[in-house]
Motif scaffolding. Structure first.
Motif, PDB file in Angstrom:
ATOM      1  N   ASP A 373       0.429  -0.997   0.002  1.00 18.73           N
ATOM      2  CA  ASP A 373      -0.276   0.412   0.063  1.00 18.73           C
ATOM      3  C   ASP A 373       1.156   0.925  -0.398  1.00 18.73           C
ATOM      4  OD1 ASP A 373      -2.790  -1.399   2.072  1.00 18.73           O
ATOM      5  OD2 ASP A 373      -2.394  -1.659   0.288  1.00 18.73           O
ATOM      6  N   SER A 377       1.058   4.636  -3.225  1.00 16.29           N
ATOM      7  CA  SER A 377       0.910   5.288  -2.869  1.00 16.29           C
ATOM      8  C   SER A 377       2.415   6.394  -3.676  1.00 16.29           C
ATOM      9  CB  SER A 377       0.344   6.108  -1.482  1.00 16.29           C
ATOM     10  OG  SER A 377       1.233   5.537  -0.593  1.00 16.29           O
ATOM     11  N   ALA A 380       1.156   6.314  -6.591  1.00 18.58           N
ATOM     12  CA  ALA A 380       0.389   7.385  -6.974  1.00 18.58           C
ATOM     13  C   ALA A 380       0.936   9.389  -7.059  1.00 18.58           C
ATOM     14  CB  ALA A 380      -0.768   7.189  -5.862  1.00 18.58           C
ATOM     15  N   THR A 396       2.690  -1.650  -8.665  1.00 17.61           N
ATOM     16  CA  THR A 396       1.593  -0.923  -8.720  1.00 17.61           C
ATOM     17  C   THR A 396       1.583   0.813  -9.531  1.00 17.61           C
ATOM     18  OG1 THR A 396       0.416   0.812  -7.445  1.00 17.61           O
ATOM     19  CG2 THR A 396       2.936   0.375  -6.950  1.00 17.61           C
ATOM     20  N   ASP A 397       0.169   1.107 -10.214  1.00 15.05           N
ATOM     21  CA  ASP A 397       0.196   2.126 -10.699  1.00 15.05           C
ATOM     22  C   ASP A 397      -0.664   2.957  -9.696  1.00 15.05           C
ATOM     23  OD1 ASP A 397      -2.236   1.341 -13.230  1.00 15.05           O
ATOM     24  OD2 ASP A 397      -2.072   1.563 -10.839  1.00 15.05           O
ATOM     25  N   GLU A 399      -3.220   2.468  -8.261  1.00 15.55           N
ATOM     26  CA  GLU A 399      -4.583   2.562  -8.693  1.00 15.55           C
ATOM     27  C   GLU A 399      -4.663   0.630  -7.962  1.00 15.55           C
ATOM     28  OE1 GLU A 399      -6.261   6.349  -9.788  1.00 15.55           O
ATOM     29  OE2 GLU A 399      -6.711   4.503 -11.050  1.00 15.55           O
ATOM     30  N   ARG A 400      -3.572  -0.362  -9.134  1.00 13.02           N
ATOM     31  CA  ARG A 400      -3.895  -1.323  -8.999  1.00 13.02           C
ATOM     32  C   ARG A 400      -2.853  -2.037  -8.869  1.00 13.02           C
ATOM     33  NH1 ARG A 400      -4.641  -1.604 -15.833  1.00 13.02           N
ATOM     34  NH2 ARG A 400      -3.634   0.442 -15.464  1.00 13.02           N
ATOM     35  N   THR A 401      -3.310  -3.082  -7.680  1.00 11.39           N
ATOM     36  CA  THR A 401      -1.572  -4.153  -7.462  1.00 11.39           C
ATOM     37  C   THR A 401      -1.634  -5.119  -8.047  1.00 11.39           C
ATOM     38  OG1 THR A 401      -1.109  -2.027  -5.370  1.00 11.39           O
ATOM     39  CG2 THR A 401       0.014  -4.004  -5.912  1.00 11.39           C
TER      40      THR A 401
END
Ligand SMILES: NC(=O)C1=CN([C@@H]2O[C@H](COP(=O)(O)OP(=O)(O)OC[C@H]3O[C@@H](n4cnc5c(N)ncnc54)[C@H](O)[C@@H]3O)[C@@H](O)[C@H]2O)[C@H](O)CC1
Ligand code: K
Length: 477
Positions: A373, A377, A380, A396-397, A399-401
């Motif tokens: 998580d 972030s 992001a 991860t982008d 949003e999706r992981t």
């Protein structure tokens, strides 16, 4: 919400985890039977209209859970044309168990009678185009009935992704869809139930063979060129990245390197096209030319392998990323500049845990997956895809992981990060950046697993190169 393409990938991942489609079909059929029971009275008559694919297969299973209604099952087509073995086996079980199972070979002979409930299992996510016969006539016959219609997965003729309805699509009162909502059902005027069919969350969280389906289609249909900006203090890294890109599907692979080491890099592989620039390390005065080349040839760039972290070189990397607007994999020495630039480029950053902290990301002690998580972030914040590399990678982008478990301890050897950067770049030219970022470490890791199984320890990063195609294509060709 899940797209049909992603649903198919998750199905295949579930199968690879040991939950085969036939088991999913059993759960789907059971969910359909529960929905019928909710809308039927004890003495209701039930008719099932089934197509020749797995949508029909779900309904053959449902029939077995609806014994008390003594359902009539109408298969639209000859049993030998049932298109999957799991659907065919469920049909054969109905016949062997003497259910009222009828085959309809021409639409005129479809006799539905006057049932209270109809199960519409003609077409699901496999529908293509306008309804053909006998489905078209059957759909009209269903709509003409004064019956409650329960559709399996989607109303037959409705596109699960876009919601587009074929002319004679079935109008359903209830829809039982599976695993997750479908985008095409959100506006539907019907009661939609999302049934859990026992697909483990791991099938979505861990990258698996199902995720390679769309990647293979992309690579096969695409044509991409890769442009490695690397080399300086080191020469092996750009050569490994450039060759790995070719192995992952790039049609041409260029390496821009300082003239001092360009010959050495070319010497590693005739497959690379090495272009030299003055000096012994990357300097800011080279940047405009490199950006121009990358833009002119619409190349996927890999910047970083073996680049060195000389102040001038970091300034050059900063200026390159500031000016570049295409797709790039950023690795190794170039990573720390990413959070310092505000670029229009689409970046896939591939830090190991040290580089992740160094570029401003979380400083993670334990397994990266436990900090996914925080890594999401960070992705992001910087607005780019991050592949945080460790025994298990976190992709991860923001949003999706996803987590990549593929790989072996034998891969903890110099250069495997360079082949990874090259594989991602080779895929980036024909894939969405997140999909390429997920598939890259999975393919690189599978290649390592195969070599480890064949040879045991002592694996070299350069050994991975010719194992990459087999890992990407599997037994598909
Ligand atoms: N995880 C899950 O979501 C599961 C879903 N299941 C069910 O599987 C179907 C998708 O099955 P598939 O075999 O891919 O396709 P369909 O059954 O939808 O239809 C294919 C079948 O229909 C013929 N066809 C295609 N287009 C037309 C047309 N326009 N007119 C007439 N006939 C058409 C084609 O030739 C094939 O024969 C999904 O919806 C779920 O219900 C799994 O059972 C469990 C897991
Ligand atoms: K259907």
């Amino acid at each position: 919400m899940i797209s049909s393409e992603r649903m198919a990938a998750v199905d295949e991942n579930a199968d690879a985890l040991g939950v085969p489609r036939k088991q999913l079909m059993e759960s789907s059929g059971n969910a359909v039977a529960r929905a019928v029971r909710r809308v039927a009275d004890p003495d209701s008559s039930v008719a099932i209209v089934a197509g020749r694919g797995n949508n029909g297969g779900d309904a053959f299973v449902a029939a077995r859970f609806l014994d008390e209604y003594d359902p009539t099952v109408h298969l639209l087509g000859r049993p030998e044309t049932i298109s999957t073995d799991i659907a065919r086996k469920n049909w054969e079980a109905l016949v062997a168990a003497e259910y009222d199972a009828r085959t309809v070979t021409d639409s005129k002979s479809l006799e539905l009678g006057d049932p209270d409930v109809v199960v519409d299992a003609m077409l699901g996510t496999g529908v293509t185009g306008e309804l053909r016969e006998p489905e078209a006539t059957a759909a009209e016959a269903i709509d003409a009935l004064d019956a409650t219609v329960v559709s399996v997965d989607v109303p037959s003729g409705l596109d699960a992704d876009t919601g587009e309805r074929a002319d004679s699509a079935v109008s359903a009162d209830h829809v039982v869809t599976f695993h997750d909502e479908k985008p095409g059902l959100t506006e539907l005027d019907a009661e939609v139930t999302v049934a859990d069919i026992g697909i483990p969350a791991a099938a979505e969280l861990f990258v698996g063979p199902g995720d390679l389906r769309s990647v293979r289609r992309g690579v096969r249909g695409g044509d991409s060129r890769v442009f490695v900006i690397g080399g300086g203090p080191y020469t092996g890294a750009p050569a490994l990245a450039g060759q790995a890109a070719l192995r992952a599907g790039a049609s041409l692979s260029f390496v821009a390197a300082p003239e001092k080491v360009a010959g050495q890099i070319q010497g590693y592989a005739e497959d690379l096209i090495v272009q030299d620039y003055a000096g012994d390390h990357l300097t800011p005065d080279q940047v405009d030319g490199l950006v121009q080349t990358a833009h002119d040839y619409d190349d996927v760039v890999v910047i970083g392998p073996g680049l060195g972290d000389d102040d001038e070189t970091l300034e050059a990397a900063r200026r390159f990323l500031d000016a570049f607007e295409g797709e790039a994999v950023v690795d190794a020495d170039a990573l720390p500049v990413v959070s310092e630039v505000d670029t229009d480029a689409t970046l896939v950053c591939t830090p190991n845990r040290k580089e992740l902290a160094k570029m401003g990301g979380p400083d993670v002690e334990g397994p990266l997956r436990d900090a996914r998580d925080d890594i999401a972030s960070f992705a992001a914040d910087i607005g780019h895809v991050v592949v945080a590399k460790a025994a298990e990678d976190v992709v991860t982008d923001g949003e999706r992981t996803r987590i990549v478990r593929a790989g072996t301890p034998a891969m903890a050897v110099g250069g495997t990060g360079d082949t990874l950067a090259g594989v991602i770049a080779g895929l980036l030219g024909t894939q969405d950046s997140f999909d390429a970022a997920c598939a890259g470490p999975f393919v690189n890791g599978l290649a390592g697993e195969r070599l480890d199984a064949e040879r045991g320890d002592g694996l070299l990063a350069s050994d991975l190169l010719d194992a990459i195609p087999r890992a990407l294509w599997g037994d598909e060709r």
